[in-house]
Design a protein around this motif. Structure first.
Motif, PDB file in Angstrom:
ATOM      1  N   VAL A  71       0.860  -1.180   0.000  1.00 31.43           N
ATOM      2  CA  VAL A  71       0.000   0.000   0.000  1.00 31.43           C
ATOM      3  C   VAL A  71       0.900   1.234   0.000  1.00 31.43           C
ATOM      4  N   ILE A  72       0.662   2.111  -0.975  1.00 29.43           N
ATOM      5  CA  ILE A  72       1.428   3.357  -1.033  1.00 29.43           C
ATOM      6  C   ILE A  72       0.413   4.490  -0.939  1.00 29.43           C
ATOM      7  N   ALA A  73       0.450   5.256   0.161  1.00 31.89           N
ATOM      8  CA  ALA A  73      -0.527   6.321   0.357  1.00 31.89           C
ATOM      9  C   ALA A  73       0.194   7.645   0.497  1.00 31.89           C
ATOM     10  N   HIS A  74      -0.102   8.561  -0.406  1.00 30.85           N
ATOM     11  CA  HIS A  74       0.480   9.890  -0.391  1.00 30.85           C
ATOM     12  C   HIS A  74       2.007   9.830  -0.273  1.00 30.85           C
ATOM     13  N   PRO A  75       2.667   9.218  -1.263  1.00 28.86           N
ATOM     14  CA  PRO A  75       4.124   9.073  -1.160  1.00 28.86           C
ATOM     15  C   PRO A  75       4.819  10.424  -1.292  1.00 28.86           C
ATOM     16  N   GLN A  76       5.816  10.649  -0.467  1.00 25.78           N
ATOM     17  CA  GLN A  76       6.598  11.890  -0.509  1.00 25.78           C
ATOM     18  C   GLN A  76       8.072  11.529  -0.504  1.00 25.78           C
ATOM     19  N   GLY A  77       8.776  12.060  -1.457  1.00 26.12           N
ATOM     20  CA  GLY A  77      10.229  11.944  -1.476  1.00 26.12           C
ATOM     21  C   GLY A  77      10.753  10.519  -1.457  1.00 26.12           C
ATOM     22  N   LEU A  78      10.168   9.638  -2.254  1.00 23.54           N
ATOM     23  CA  LEU A  78      10.659   8.265  -2.295  1.00 23.54           C
ATOM     24  C   LEU A  78      12.051   8.253  -2.935  1.00 23.54           C
ATOM     25  N   SER A  79      12.920   7.431  -2.405  1.00 21.12           N
ATOM     26  CA  SER A  79      14.238   7.311  -3.018  1.00 21.12           C
ATOM     27  C   SER A  79      14.085   6.617  -4.363  1.00 21.12           C
ATOM     28  N   PRO A  80      14.935   6.957  -5.338  1.00 14.98           N
ATOM     29  CA  PRO A  80      14.838   6.322  -6.657  1.00 14.98           C
ATOM     30  C   PRO A  80      14.954   4.801  -6.538  1.00 14.98           C
ATOM     31  N   GLU A  81      15.750   4.339  -5.585  1.00 18.57           N
ATOM     32  CA  GLU A  81      15.902   2.889  -5.407  1.00 18.57           C
ATOM     33  C   GLU A  81      14.578   2.258  -4.994  1.00 18.57           C
ATOM     34  N   LEU A  82      13.849   2.980  -4.128  1.00 20.45           N
ATOM     35  CA  LEU A  82      12.577   2.432  -3.666  1.00 20.45           C
ATOM     36  C   LEU A  82      11.574   2.403  -4.817  1.00 20.45           C
ATOM     37  N   GLU A  83      11.571   3.476  -5.634  1.00 18.18           N
ATOM     38  CA  GLU A  83      10.665   3.479  -6.790  1.00 18.18           C
ATOM     39  C   GLU A  83      10.988   2.297  -7.699  1.00 18.18           C
ATOM     40  N   TYR A  84      12.255   2.033  -7.856  1.00 23.28           N
ATOM     41  CA  TYR A  84      12.668   0.899  -8.676  1.00 23.28           C
ATOM     42  C   TYR A  84      12.150  -0.412  -8.051  1.00 23.28           C
ATOM     43  N   ALA A 116      -2.517   5.278  -3.479  1.00 23.72           N
ATOM     44  CA  ALA A 116      -3.422   6.416  -3.244  1.00 23.72           C
ATOM     45  C   ALA A 116      -2.613   7.693  -3.398  1.00 23.72           C
ATOM     46  N   LEU A 117      -3.004   8.500  -4.376  1.00 24.24           N
ATOM     47  CA  LEU A 117      -2.329   9.770  -4.616  1.00 24.24           C
ATOM     48  C   LEU A 117      -3.329  10.881  -4.363  1.00 24.24           C
ATOM     49  N   ASP A 118      -2.832  12.104  -4.189  1.00 21.81           N
ATOM     50  CA  ASP A 118      -3.756  13.193  -3.886  1.00 21.81           C
ATOM     51  C   ASP A 118      -3.236  14.496  -4.458  1.00 21.81           C
ATOM     52  N   PRO A 119      -4.055  15.214  -5.223  1.00 23.54           N
ATOM     53  CA  PRO A 119      -3.615  16.534  -5.682  1.00 23.54           C
ATOM     54  C   PRO A 119      -3.597  17.544  -4.538  1.00 23.54           C
ATOM     55  N   SER A 120      -4.409  17.307  -3.508  1.00 27.28           N
ATOM     56  CA  SER A 120      -4.468  18.273  -2.419  1.00 27.28           C
ATOM     57  C   SER A 120      -4.910  17.536  -1.165  1.00 27.28           C
ATOM     58  N   SER A 121      -3.961  17.307  -0.270  1.00 27.44           N
ATOM     59  CA  SER A 121      -4.293  16.575   0.949  1.00 27.44           C
ATOM     60  C   SER A 121      -4.906  17.523   1.961  1.00 27.44           C
ATOM     61  N   GLU A 122      -6.178  17.293   2.258  1.00 23.38           N
ATOM     62  CA  GLU A 122      -6.865  18.139   3.226  1.00 23.38           C
ATOM     63  C   GLU A 122      -6.191  18.014   4.590  1.00 23.38           C
ATOM     64  N   HIS A 123      -5.672  16.832   4.866  1.00 26.59           N
ATOM     65  CA  HIS A 123      -5.022  16.618   6.160  1.00 26.59           C
ATOM     66  C   HIS A 123      -3.834  17.565   6.338  1.00 26.59           C
ATOM     67  N   PHE A 124      -2.965  17.620   5.305  1.00 25.91           N
ATOM     68  CA  PHE A 124      -1.796  18.485   5.435  1.00 25.91           C
ATOM     69  C   PHE A 124      -2.190  19.952   5.302  1.00 25.91           C
ATOM     70  N   GLY A 146       3.613  28.049  -0.180  1.00 23.11           N
ATOM     71  CA  GLY A 146       3.202  26.688  -0.501  1.00 23.11           C
ATOM     72  C   GLY A 146       3.242  25.839   0.743  1.00 23.11           C
ATOM     73  N   ALA A 147       2.466  24.805   0.753  1.00 18.91           N
ATOM     74  CA  ALA A 147       2.455  23.929   1.911  1.00 18.91           C
ATOM     75  C   ALA A 147       3.222  22.672   1.544  1.00 18.91           C
ATOM     76  N   PRO A 148       3.933  22.117   2.475  1.00 17.98           N
ATOM     77  CA  PRO A 148       4.661  20.897   2.161  1.00 17.98           C
ATOM     78  C   PRO A 148       3.678  19.734   2.060  1.00 17.98           C
ATOM     79  N   ASN A 149       4.004  18.764   1.269  1.00 17.50           N
ATOM     80  CA  ASN A 149       3.271  17.488   1.231  1.00 17.50           C
ATOM     81  C   ASN A 149       1.831  17.585   0.747  1.00 17.50           C
ATOM     82  N   LEU A 150       1.443  18.754   0.213  1.00 22.22           N
ATOM     83  CA  LEU A 150       0.030  18.869  -0.168  1.00 22.22           C
ATOM     84  C   LEU A 150      -0.354  17.882  -1.254  1.00 22.22           C
TER      85      LEU A 150
END
Lengths: 621, 240
Positions: A232-245, A260-268, A282-286
Motif C-alpha cells: 500500500v502506497i498512500a500519499h508518497p513523498q520523497g521516495l528514493s529512486p531505489e525504492l521506486e525501482y 493512493a495519490l492526492d492533488p491536495s491533501s486536506e489533512h496536510f 506553498g504547503a509541504p506534502n500537499l
C-alpha cells in the motif's frame, strides 16, 4: 359454566399461551424479506465455513441473568446467538459453539476476562455485563470484545472475520509506504507519566491489522522487505529512486499494489498556516505523485487540478451554521461505484476530499477498470480557487467536462519504468540491485486519486459507548480500504460479505433537485458573497479608524458612511437569505405537495367509495 | 364453524353502512400520515423506507383499535340483542370469531388504505419492497392482537366507554412491557428469566422485527396466540 370453572379455564389458557410463546421463541429459523438478505448467511460465509480444516471453537459469552440490561440489547443477544447457530449448522461440525453465562465471581467470568471479552457497564445495572465472542483453533485465539447493536449490519462480517482470523496461522504481510500519520508515532513515556494517553492509530490501520501484519517502509528505504502479500502506497513523498525501482519490480513481479495519490491533501492543508499559503510559500506534502512510474505505465493522473462534482458534492456545515454544497468534497452515492468488481460491488457511499482524476493514455495495452466515477456533472476546479478559501465561488469556477474516473484497477502486462536498469545507488551490494531488471510482467494496481478518505476525520464517528471508546463508520471508506487490500491479497470470501445491508435507500429525487438548484443559483450567490465581503471589509476598516481615535467620536462623514455601509450590508444579507431560501424552494414545495396529497388521498377515495356504495344500495331497494 | 362466514359478511358490510366507520378510517389515515410527516420527519430523513411511518403504529392502535372494537359486544349487551343472537342456531365461538374477523378485516382495510405512503417513498427513492410488505403484515397482525384484547374487554361490560378505557389500559400495559423502565421494575419483583418472559409479551418488541424486514415465527405466533387467547376468554365471558 360456573364462575370457578371459568377461572380455571382462563388460568389454563394463560399457561398455554406462555408455553406456546416460550416454545416459539426457541424456533431456530426466520424469514428474511430484505432485498439484500441482511439477515441470511451469505455465500461468502458458507464458502469460508466449508474451508475450515480443523474445528474452530466459538465461545459466546453473554451475561443472560444480569439485571438492568435493556430489552433491545437482550433481543440483540438473542439475534447474535441465533446467527451463531446458523453458522454452526452451515459449518457441518467444523464449528463448536459454547454458550457461556459469566456470572460475577465465577470461573466463567475469569474465562471471559482471559479471552479478552470487554465487560460493559450499563447505566443503572448492578453488575458488569459480558457480551462478546471468542474463537479458538489450535493455539490461536481471537475475540470480539463486545457486540454492539449499532453494528448489526456488520454482524455477519465480524463473525466470519473472527472465524477466518484464527485460521490464518501466519498473518499476511502488508507493506505500507506513506507520509500520512496513519500509524501513531512511538509514544514518549514522559508524556505517559504526565497522564496523557498515547494517540491511537487511524482506524484504517486497525481494519488492515485484522488480517495483515503491517510492515512500515520508510520513504528513504532502498528496497522492499521480502514476502509482501500486498503493498500500500498512500500519499508518497520523497521516495528514493531505489525504492521506486523496487516498487516497479515488485509490481511487475506480481505483488499487488494499492496506490493512493492526492492533488491536495486536506489533512496536510489543515496543518498549514493559511497565511503561509497566501504568501506563496506553498504547503509541504500537499500533493503527491509518482510521475516516473505512472508515465511509464501510461496512466494519466493530473496532480495540478481538482475534480469537482455538482451532483455528488457533499453538504457541509459552514462556519456560520449554514449548510453549503462543496462540489470538491465528494459524497459518492451508490451509482458512483462499479458494481461488477468485487472491491466496490457492495459499497453504498464514500467521502473523498479534493480528489484528482485518472485515465489511461491512448495506445496502452493495460486493462483499465474504473472503480469509482463522478457523475456527468463534473469537471476541473483550478487549485487557486480552493487555496484562497473562496468557498462560495467554487461551483461557479467549475468547468464541466463530463464523467471522470476517481479510482481504477489496472491489470495486464506492465512495462518496467526502468528500462535502463536500476538507478545509480550507493548500496551496490544489495541483492535487488544485483538481480537483473524485469522488463515486463503481469501486475495488478489499484489507484485512487485521493488520500484523505483513509483518515478517521472522513470515515468514522467516535462514540462513547458505556465508557468505552468505539467508532461507528459514517460511510464505506474503511470498507473500501479493507475490501481492496483483501481483494488484492486474495481472501475473497470475506469481501463478498462486507457492507451487506448497510443498504441505504436515499431520496434520489430530492438529491437531483438540490444539485439543479445549486447550479441555478450558484452564480448569483457567489457574486453577492463577493460584494458582501467587500462591503464588510470597508466597514471594518472604517470602524477600526474610529477605534484608533480612542474615546473620540467619529467625524460626521465617517459616521455617515458607516451607517451607509451598514444598511448596504443588511440589504445584502437579506438578499442572501432570499437566495438560500430559493435554493430550498422547490424541495419545500415538493414536501408540501406530498404531505397534502397523502393527507387528502385516502379520505377522498373513501368518500368516493361511500357515495358509490350508498347509491348502489338505494338503486337496489 | 359454518356460521362464521355469514356473521363475518353481515358485520363487515355493516361497517361501511355507518358514517362512523368512515370517520374512523379518515381519522386513522390522517393521524398515521400526519405523525409520519410531522413527528417522524420522514421527508427530512431522506430515507426511502416506511420505518418512520410504521414506528407510530403501536401507539396509534392504542387508541384507534379500542375505538373500533369497543362496541363489538357491549353494544349488543346494552341493547339486549346478544340474547337474540344466541337464540339463533349459532355457537358463541362462531359469533365471536365472525365478529372479530369482520372487525379485523375492517382494520386491515384501514391499514391497507395507507398505500399512498408507499407510493410516495417509491416516487422519492428506491425502497426495499420486501421490508414494506412485511411491515404491513406485521402491522395487520399487531392490529389483530389489539383487537382481540378489545373484543374481550367489550364482552365484559355493557358500557362502551368503560370498554374503551379498559382496553386502552390493558393495551397500554402490553405496550409498555418492553420499555426499559418497566422491565427494571419487573426485575425487582421477579427473577430475571421470568421478568424477560413477561417483557417479551410486548407489542413493540414483537412488532420491531417486522419493520426491519424479518418475519420471525415467534413474532407471528405471539400476535396470533395472543388474539386466540383473548378470543377464548371472550367466549368464556359470554358463555353462561
Amino acid at each position: 359454566m360456573k364462575p370457578s370453572a371459568k377461572l380455571t379455564a382462563a388460568a389454563l389458557l394463560f399457561v398455554g399461551l406462555v408455553l406456546i410463546n416460550y416454545l416459539a421463541s426457541q424456533l431456530p429459523f426466520r424469514a428474511d424479506a430484505t432485498a439484500e438478505n441482511i439477515y441470511t448467511l451469505s455465500p461468502g460465509t458458507k464458502s469460508l465455513l466449508s474451508k475450515i480444516e480443523e474445528p474452530v471453537v466459538l465461545d459466546f459469552y453473554y451475561s443472560r441473568n444480569a439485571e438492568g440490561v435493556r430489552i433491545d440489547y437482550k433481543n440483540y443477544a438473542a439475534r447474535v446467538e441465533e446467527m451463531l447457530r446458523q453458522y454452526e449448522r452451515a459449518a457441518r461440525g467444523k464449528l463448536v459453539l459454547n454458550l457461556i453465562n459469566p456470572e460475577p465471581d465465577t470461573p466463567e467470568e475469569e474465562a471471559a476476562t482471559r479471552a479478552g471479552i470487554q465487560p460493559q457497564v450499563f447505566p443503572g445495572a448492578m453488575s458488569q455485563i459480558y457480551f462478546g465472542l471468542s474463537a479458538t483453533q489450535a493455539d490461536l485465539q481471537e475475540a470480539l470484545p463486545a457486540f454492539n447493536p449499532r453494528r448489526e449490519q456488520f454482524l455477519e462480517y465480524d463473525l466470519s472475520q473472527l472465524i477466518y482470523s484464527v485460521q490464518v496461522f501466519e498473518k499476511r504481510r502488508l507493506g505500507l509506504i506513506t507520509s500520512l500519520p496513519l500509524q501513531a508515532p512511538p509514544f514518549n513515556p514522559m508524556m505517559q507519566q504526565m497522564g496523557q494517553r498515547p494517540p491511537p492509530d487511524q482506524f484504517v490501520i486497525g481494519e488492515w491489522q485484522r488480517t495483515f501484519e503491517i510492515v512500515p517502509i520508510e520513504a528513504t528505504a532502498t528496497e522492499l522487505p521480502a514476502n509482501l502479500d500486498v503493498l500500500v502506497i498512500a500519499h508518497p513523498q520523497g521516495l528514493s529512486p531505489e525504492l521506486e525501482y523496487a516498487i516497479d519490480q515488485a509490481l511487475l513481479g506480481g505483488t499487488p499494489v494499492l496506490l493512493a495519490l492526492d492533488p491536495s491533501s486536506e489533512h496536510f492543508k489543515r496543518q498549514t498556516n493559511p497565511q503561509q499559503m497566501m504568501m506563496g510559500g506553498g504547503a509541504p506534502n500537499l500533493s503527491s505523485d509518482l510521475p516516473d512510474l505512472l508515465n511509464a505505465y501510461g496512466i494519466t493522473y493530473v496532480s495540478g487540478s481538482i475534480t469537482g462534482d455538482l451532483e455528488y458534492g457533499a453538504q457541509v456545515q459552514t462556519g456560520a451554521g449554514q449548510i453549503a454544497t462543496f462540489p470538491h468534497w465528494l459524497q459518492l452515492p451508490v451509482e458512483a461505484f462499479n458494481t461488477e468488481v468485487l472491491p466496490t460491488a457492495q459499497l453504498n457511499t464514500m467521502v473523498l476530499i479534493e480528489t484528482g482524476h485518472l485515465a489511461l493514455a491512448t495506445g496502452s495495452d493495460l486493462e483499465f477498470t474504473p472503480l469509482i466515477q463522478t457523475s456527468t456533472q463534473a469537471g476541473d476546479i483550478p487549485p487557486a480557487v480552493l487555496q484562497f478559501g473562496m468557498s462560495n465561488n467554487i461551483a461557479g469556477e467549475l468547468s464541466l467536462s463530463g464523467q471522470q474516473t476517481l479510482a481504477a484497477m489496472v491489470t495486464g502486462t506492465f512495462p518496467t519504468a526502468f528500462p535502463d536498469g536500476p538507478p545509480e545507488s550507493e548500496n551496490v551490494g544489495s541483492e535487488l540491485a544485483r538481480a537483473p531488471t524485469v522488463e515486463s510482467g503481469q501486475g495488478t494496481l489499484v489507484i485512487i486519486a485521493d488520500t484523505d478518505w483513509l483518515m478517521d476525520d472522513y470515515s468514522v464517528r467516535r462514540v462513547n459507548l458505556f465508557g468505552m471508546q468505539a467508532a461507528e463508520p459514517i460511510n464505506d471508506n474503511l470498507a473500501f480500504a479493507s475490501n481492496v487490500v483483501e481483494y488484492l491479497a486474495g481472501s475473497q470470501d470475506l469481501i463478498s460479505i462486507r457492507t451487506k445491508g448497510s443498504s441505504q435507500h436515499p431520496f434520489t429525487v430530492v438529491r437531483e433537485m438540490e444539485a439543479a438548484a445549486q447550479q441555478r443559483y450558484q452564480e448569483q450567490l457567489a457574486a453577492l458573497e463577493s460584494r458582501l465581503s467587500e462591503v464588510q471589509a470597508q466597514l471594518s476598516q472604517l470602524q477600526s479608524q474610529v477605534g484608533d481615535n480612542g474615546m473620540l467620536v467619529a467625524s460626521p462623514e465617517v459616521a455617515a458612511s458607516i451607517a451607509e455601509y451598514q444598511t448596504q450590508e443588511a440589504e445584502m444579507r437579506r438578499e442572501r437569505r432570499d437566495i438560500r431560501r430559493a435554493l430550498r424552494e422547490d424541495i419545500d414545495a415538493l414536501k408540501q405537495r406530498l404531505v397534502f396529497t397523502n393527507l387528502l388521498a385516502a379520505p377522498l377515495l373513501l368518500a368516493g367509495f361511500g357515495l358509490w356504495l350508498n347509491r348502489t344500495r338505494r338503486r337496489r331497494h | 364453524m359454518q356460521q362464521v362466514l355469514p356473521v363475518f359478511k353481515r358485520e363487515f358490510l355493516g361497517y361501511f353502512r355507518s358514517p362512523v366507520a368512515y370517520v374512523f378510517l379518515i381519522v386513522f389515515l390522517i393521524a398515521a400520515v400526519g405523525l409520519a410527516f410531522f413527528v417522524g420527519q420522514i421527508f427530512e430523513a431522506g430515507e426511502a423506507s416506511l420505518e418512520r411511518f410504521f414506528m407510530f403504529h403501536p401507539w396509534l392502535f392504542l387508541f384507534l383499535v379500542p375505538a373500533a372494537g369497543m362496541r363489538l359486544w357491549s353494544e349488543e349487551k346494552r341493547t339486549g340483542t346478544v340474547e337474540l343472537l344466541f337464540t339463533l342456531p349459532i355457537t358463541t365461538l362462531e359469533a365471536v370469531l365472525g365478529k372479530y374477523l369482520a372487525a379485523w378485516a375492517f382494520l386491515c382495510t384501514a391499514i391497507a388504505l395507507s398505500f399512498p405512503m408507499a407510493l410516495t417513498v417509491a416516487y422519492l427513492g428506491d425502497p426495499d419492497w420486501g421490508v414494506i410488505l412485511v411491515s404491513y403484515l406485521g402491522s395487520m397482525l399487531m392490529a389483530g392482537a389489539y383487537l382481540g384484547v378489545c373484543s374481550l374487554t367489550s364482552a365484559l361490560t355493557k358500557n362502551q366507554v368503560i370498554s374503551f378505557v379498559l382496553s386502552v389500559t390493558v393495551c397500554f400495559v402490553l405496550l409498555l412491557l418492553g420499555w426499559s423502565v418497566f422491565s427494571e421494575v419487573l426485575e425487582g419483583l421477579f427473577p430475571v428469566a421470568v421478568a424477560d418472559a413477561i417483557a417479551n409479551f410486548s407489542f413493540i418488541t414483537h412488532f420491531d422485527p417486522f419493520t426491519k424486514g424479518i418475519v420471525d415465527p415467534s413474532d407471528v405466533i405471539f400476535f396470533l396466540s395472543l388474539s386466540a387467547f383473548a378470543l377464548f376468554l371472550n367466549v368464556l365471558a359470554l358463555e353462561r
